[in-house]
Design an enzyme around this catalytic site. Structure first.
Site, mmCIF file in Angstrom:
data_model
loop_
_atom_site.group_PDB
_atom_site.id
_atom_site.type_symbol
_atom_site.label_atom_id
_atom_site.label_comp_id
_atom_site.label_asym_id
_atom_site.label_seq_id
_atom_site.Cartn_x
_atom_site.Cartn_y
_atom_site.Cartn_z
ATOM 1 N N ARG A 1 -10.184 2.112 6.021
ATOM 2 C CA ARG A 1 -9.757 1.314 4.865
ATOM 3 C C ARG A 1 -10.791 1.351 3.739
ATOM 4 O O ARG A 1 -10.453 1.218 2.578
ATOM 5 C CB ARG A 1 -9.544 -0.151 5.274
ATOM 6 C CG ARG A 1 -8.380 -0.379 6.191
ATOM 7 C CD ARG A 1 -8.113 -1.873 6.356
ATOM 8 N NE ARG A 1 -7.254 -2.198 7.469
ATOM 9 C CZ ARG A 1 -5.931 -2.118 7.473
ATOM 10 N NH1 ARG A 1 -5.300 -1.708 6.398
ATOM 11 N NH2 ARG A 1 -5.230 -2.438 8.542
ATOM 12 N N ASP B 1 7.304 3.630 3.133
ATOM 13 C CA ASP B 1 7.614 4.754 3.998
ATOM 14 C C ASP B 1 9.116 4.694 4.319
ATOM 15 O O ASP B 1 9.941 5.030 3.480
ATOM 16 C CB ASP B 1 6.722 4.616 5.240
ATOM 17 C CG ASP B 1 6.670 5.846 6.105
ATOM 18 O OD1 ASP B 1 7.739 6.362 6.445
ATOM 19 O OD2 ASP B 1 5.571 6.277 6.465
ATOM 20 N N PHE C 1 -0.206 11.993 7.097
ATOM 21 C CA PHE C 1 -0.795 10.719 7.491
ATOM 22 C C PHE C 1 -2.036 10.483 6.629
ATOM 23 O O PHE C 1 -3.026 11.189 6.747
ATOM 24 C CB PHE C 1 -1.162 10.694 8.980
ATOM 25 C CG PHE C 1 -1.376 9.302 9.468
ATOM 26 C CD1 PHE C 1 -0.307 8.537 9.903
ATOM 27 C CD2 PHE C 1 -2.637 8.721 9.429
ATOM 28 C CE1 PHE C 1 -0.483 7.226 10.311
ATOM 29 C CE2 PHE C 1 -2.828 7.417 9.833
ATOM 30 C CZ PHE C 1 -1.745 6.669 10.278
ATOM 31 N N ASP D 1 0.829 -1.202 0.000
ATOM 32 C CA ASP D 1 0.000 0.000 0.000
ATOM 33 C C ASP D 1 0.866 1.256 0.000
ATOM 34 O O ASP D 1 0.629 2.190 -0.735
ATOM 35 C CB ASP D 1 -0.992 0.016 1.168
ATOM 36 C CG ASP D 1 -0.346 -0.141 2.545
ATOM 37 O OD1 ASP D 1 0.857 -0.456 2.637
ATOM 38 O OD2 ASP D 1 -1.070 0.036 3.543
#
Length: 188
Positions: A174, A107, A161, A104
């Site tokens: 989600r 980072d 975020f 997904d």
């Protein structure tokens, strides 16, 4: 009860923009691996990548086997603990296969590095990565692909975020069909 949409500061990518980008990525992946002598496996990282995984494999024009693995590194917080571990492994045999790892978001790169190394140890002939979002500003490790692996990126993500399209905060959000920035006061 507040609507989930009220928790979003702003939308970064709409459902339509996501759909178009997924089609572009699937087309590029199909072209890149068409005619390969090795079989092709797609491995999604649960749970964040499940929607992206479902969308992209339906558009890849190659015979593929699909599986999921689970990595734990976040718990219920917003910061990775930096020590990811595989808590549920793939069931398919990937030895000698080209593996496309579907994530997904990339980072720090710690989780991705752990998973790539794990798949290589299982005998994958190559490991490519298809990450829906990429946050290079937060990278802490260099991503090393395996064999003739390639890195596919959906969108470059700002250092905010984000939630939606499979990505969560404390297992919520989600189900949003878009990607948005979560209001800061909701994830402190």
């Amino acid at each position: 009860m507040m609507e989930l949409e009220d928790h979003i500061e702003r939308i970064l990518w709409t459902e339509q923009q996501i759909s178009e980008r997924v089609s572009e990525l699937a087309s590029q992946i199909s072209d890149d691996f068409n005619g390969s002598s090795s079989s092709f496996a797609v491995v999604g990282v649960a749970t964040g990548a499940f929607i992206f995984l479902a969308d992209i494999v339906r558009k890849i024009k190659l015979p593929v086997s699909v599986d999921l693995l689970r990595v734990e590194s976040y718990g219920f917080g917003t910061e990775s603990n930096g020590a990811p571990r595989i808590s549920s492994d793939v069931k398919i045999d990937i030895k000698g296969k080209h593996v496309l790892l579907v994530e997904d978001i990339v980072d720090t790169g710690n989780t991705l590095t752990c998973v790539i190394s794990h798949l290589a140890s299982k005998g994958a002939s190559s490991v490519s990565v298809c990450s829906f979002l990429d946050k290079p500003a937060r990278r802490k490790v260099r991503i090393e692909l395996v064999g003739e692996g390639k890195f596919y990126r959906g969108f470059e993500c700002p250092d905010d975020f984000v939630v939606g399209y499979g990505m969560d905060y404390a297992e919520l959000y989600r189900n949003l069909p878009y990607v948005g920035i979560l209001k800061p006061e909701l994830h402190k």
